[in-house]
Design a protein around this motif. Structure first.
Motif, PDB file in Angstrom:
ATOM      1  N   GLU A  47       0.851  -1.189   0.000  1.00 48.25           N
ATOM      2  CA  GLU A  47       0.000   0.000   0.000  1.00 48.25           C
ATOM      3  C   GLU A  47       0.889   1.243   0.000  1.00 48.25           C
ATOM      4  N   PHE A  48       0.441   2.319  -0.657  1.00 47.93           N
ATOM      5  CA  PHE A  48       1.273   3.507  -0.806  1.00 47.93           C
ATOM      6  C   PHE A  48       0.365   4.676  -1.193  1.00 47.93           C
ATOM      7  N   ASP A  49       0.922   5.874  -1.121  1.00 50.25           N
ATOM      8  CA  ASP A  49       0.211   7.088  -1.547  1.00 50.25           C
ATOM      9  C   ASP A  49       0.696   7.491  -2.928  1.00 50.25           C
ATOM     10  N   GLY A  77      -6.038   2.387  -7.688  1.00 49.71           N
ATOM     11  CA  GLY A  77      -5.640   3.778  -7.444  1.00 49.71           C
ATOM     12  C   GLY A  77      -4.873   4.393  -8.588  1.00 49.71           C
ATOM     13  N   ALA A  78      -4.562   3.625  -9.629  1.00 52.16           N
ATOM     14  CA  ALA A  78      -3.816   4.151 -10.777  1.00 52.16           C
ATOM     15  C   ALA A  78      -4.049   3.240 -11.973  1.00 52.16           C
ATOM     16  N   ARG A  79      -3.653   3.738 -13.152  1.00 56.65           N
ATOM     17  CA  ARG A  79      -3.747   2.949 -14.380  1.00 56.65           C
ATOM     18  C   ARG A  79      -2.348   2.525 -14.793  1.00 56.65           C
ATOM     19  N   GLN A 222      -6.109  10.958 -10.100  1.00 63.89           N
ATOM     20  CA  GLN A 222      -6.535  11.607  -8.862  1.00 63.89           C
ATOM     21  C   GLN A 222      -5.644  11.120  -7.735  1.00 63.89           C
ATOM     22  N   ALA A 223      -5.048  12.039  -7.001  1.00 60.67           N
ATOM     23  CA  ALA A 223      -4.152  11.678  -5.908  1.00 60.67           C
ATOM     24  C   ALA A 223      -4.916  10.926  -4.825  1.00 60.67           C
ATOM     25  N   GLY A 224      -4.217   9.988  -4.187  1.00 60.00           N
ATOM     26  CA  GLY A 224      -4.840   9.224  -3.116  1.00 60.00           C
ATOM     27  C   GLY A 224      -4.098   7.931  -2.848  1.00 60.00           C
ATOM     28  N   PRO A 225      -4.659   7.094  -2.003  1.00 56.15           N
ATOM     29  CA  PRO A 225      -3.986   5.832  -1.680  1.00 56.15           C
ATOM     30  C   PRO A 225      -4.039   4.852  -2.854  1.00 56.15           C
ATOM     31  N   GLY A 226      -2.986   4.048  -2.967  1.00 54.95           N
ATOM     32  CA  GLY A 226      -2.928   3.004  -3.987  1.00 54.95           C
ATOM     33  C   GLY A 226      -2.554   1.683  -3.348  1.00 54.95           C
ATOM     34  N   ALA A 227      -2.800   0.617  -4.062  1.00 54.73           N
ATOM     35  CA  ALA A 227      -2.476  -0.717  -3.565  1.00 54.73           C
ATOM     36  C   ALA A 227      -2.070  -1.592  -4.742  1.00 54.73           C
TER      37      ALA A 227
END
Length: 554
Positions: A47-49, A77-79, A222-227
């Motif tokens: 997990e990361f930001d 959280g990202a592409r 969009q900024a935020g948490p990712g996993a």
């Protein structure tokens, strides 16, 4: 997402050509493991930001045991836009690894305590040496020749002073020596602590220093948490096998108890710390398709002519030629692939069975063998003595039962067998399906003695019967019960059989057999009876083989 190594190499150039806002180091951890008999499925999570923009997620802690051909990657959280893989030249495991630093810190603390104890022991030894020096000085003072001119009163005072001081110094030296020994005794316990700390560091150090280097190119809107979740297989570096104990309770109603669990081992190059563990009985490495049968071609040809004699015409011999030689009949060669008190829950709804353990599990890479105990299963059993006089001198205790448990029982190479709480032997256990019957051996019954004597054996002219086309054999079998209980006994022997009408085989037994062709094996005979204490049962078995003149018996 699935990918292969060839795809990784193609994507590497794409990743290098893009401009990135940030490189984000991702430290993934093993969270779930499913261990099969000879392979394991690994799940890693991180997990990361993520800030807005294009970034590179750097994963450098995947061990070489990972089969990246089976890798599946799930990103939230990202592409994901590209992927880069590097094996050679990947950065080594960081020297400031928290696990290594913590283990090294414990070692330093224990070493400091050991040094402090040694310093204290040295001070005590110094006090003892100083006291011994004082005693030596006083002894020299007492032997000084100048004291001879002193008066009697002065000599008495000096003598008392020397005795008092020497006594005090001796007491001080003794106390210092005792204190030094007591201090040094602490070193034994500290040495054990140091050994434990060094072993803890070694357990961390067994993890491979070199790792794969994986870069995931992402686009964050969009900024935020990712996993990130990675799933892959590791083949040959992990294994599980059932751990069984069979307990037979004798008496009026014999009962079998199976204490079962699993042994788990792994050498993946990294320690599993607090992972969610599942053990599966499936074997993904086994062949998945049936064998192929090739067509069989047969043909006829003219028989090969008789070879000509050396004195015949050479030219005629040459005319008969090699063209008439028979071609060998060659079968196609078919190559076949090689086949390869804990809370838990079982899933037997699909193929095989899986067992999920609810508590976190930790296994170091290499040295650890984890033993997981599960439960105890009980079933009714029939206990009898089985005797094979042709091979054994004693009968053996056997328990017959049906697998009415919750699933198939896997095979195990070495299973301890207990009778009324006492270990009697170790046995190999074969896989047993649900509903299948089986017999388990629980050691020799030395009080049931067996003998098998050939009273008469004639063959051709060597025996009592001179005919060259007949063989006779008379065997006497004896079983004696020297125990203090009555045993239901099953005695096994054999007679030859033939599939040729020309070979006639006749036999007779006294008493008559209880079963012929046991387990569909032709010629295998069985007698069943109860044998009381002190009793002796005799069995006489006569066999005659006859065949036509001029034939050989094989």
């Amino acid at each position: 997402m699935r990918f292969s190594l060839s795809l990784l190499s193609l994507l590497a150039s794409s990743v290098a050509s893009l401009a990135w806002a940030d490189d984000i180091t991702v430290n993934s951890q093993v969270t779930e493991v499913t261990v099969y008999p000879v392979v394991a499925a690994i799940t890693r999570r991180a997990e990361f930001d993520l800030p807005i923009g294009q970034h590179r997620l750097i994963l450098s802690n995947i061990p070489y045991s990972a089969d990246l051909e089976t890798l599946q990657l799930d990103l939230t959280g990202a592409r994901q836009t590209a992927l880069l893989f590097r094996e050679d030249g990947a950065p080594p495991r960081r020297a400031d690894d928290p696990e290594v630093l913590a283990a090294e810190a414990v070692i330093k603390v224990v070493e400091a305590r050991i040094q402090a104890v040694r310093d204290e022991a040295s001070r005590a030894e110094s006090d003892a040496a100083a006291a011994q020096t004082a005693i030596g000085f006083l002894q020299q003072l007492g032997s000084n020749e100048g004291l001879a001119e002193a008066g009697a009163e002065a000599l008495r005072d000096i003598t008392r002073m020397i005795a008092t001081e020497a006594g005090a110094a001796g007491k001080q030296a003794l106390e210092a020596q005792i204190r030094a020994r007591a201090i040094e005794d602490q070193l034994e316990d500290l040495a054990e602590e140091l050994k434990d700390a060094e072993q803890a560091l070694a357990a961390v150090a067994v993890q491979d220093a070199n790792r794969y280097y994986l870069v995931v190119a992402v686009d964050v809107i969009q900024a935020g948490p990712g996993a990130l979740e990675l799933n892959y297989f590791t083949s040959g570096y992990a294994s599980s096998q059932p751990s069984y104990e069979w307990h037979l309770t004798t008496g009026e109603t014999p009962e079998l108890e199976l204490k079962r669990g699993f042994d788990v081992w792994q050498a993946t190059g990294e320690n599993w710390n607090g992972v969610d563990l599942t053990i599966s009985t499936l074997q993904p490495g086994e062949r998945g398709t049936p064998s192929h049968i090739n067509a069989q071609q047969r043909w006829l040809q003219d028989p090969r002519p008789e070879p000509k004699m050396r004195n015949q015409d050479f030219a005629a011999s040459d005319d008969s030629g090699a063209g008439l030689l028979a071609q060998p009949i060659v079968e196609p060669i078919v190559m076949e692939e090689a086949s390869g008190g804990v809370q838990w829950g079982a899933d037997t709804s699909g193929p095989g069975a899986s067992y999920h353990f609810s508590h976190p599990v930790s296994i170091a890479s290499g040295p650890d063998l984890l033993k997981l105990e599960m439960d105890s299963l009980t079933t009714e059993a029939e206990v009898l003595a089985v005797a094979v006089p042709m091979r054994d001198e004693t009968a053996y205790r056997v328990a017959k039962f049906t697998n009415d448990f919750d699933g198939d029982l896997l095979g195990s190479a070495r299973v301890p067998m207990f009778v009324d709480g006492k270990l009697v032997t170790f046995s190999k256990f074969e896989r047993l399906a649900v509903g299948q019957e089986a017999e388990l051996g629980f050691g020799a019954l030395h009080g049931l003695r067996l003998t098998r004597d050939v009273l008469q054996k004639s063959e051709g002219e060597r025996g009592m019967i001179s005919r060259s086309n007949q063989q006779q054999e008379v065997v006497e079998i004896s079983v004696e019960n020297l125990t203090g209980e009555t045993w239901p006994l099953r005695l096994m022997d054999r007679v030859p059989y033939s599939e040729q009408e020309e070979l006639e085989i006749s036999w007779s037994a006294e008493p008559s057999v209880s079963e012929e062709n046991v387990d569909k094996q032709r010629g295998i005979l069985a007698w069943e009876f109860d044998l009381a204490p002190g009793a002796n049962r005799l069995i006489r078995l006569e066999t005659t083989l006859s065949w036509p003149e001029g034939k050989l018996l094989r």
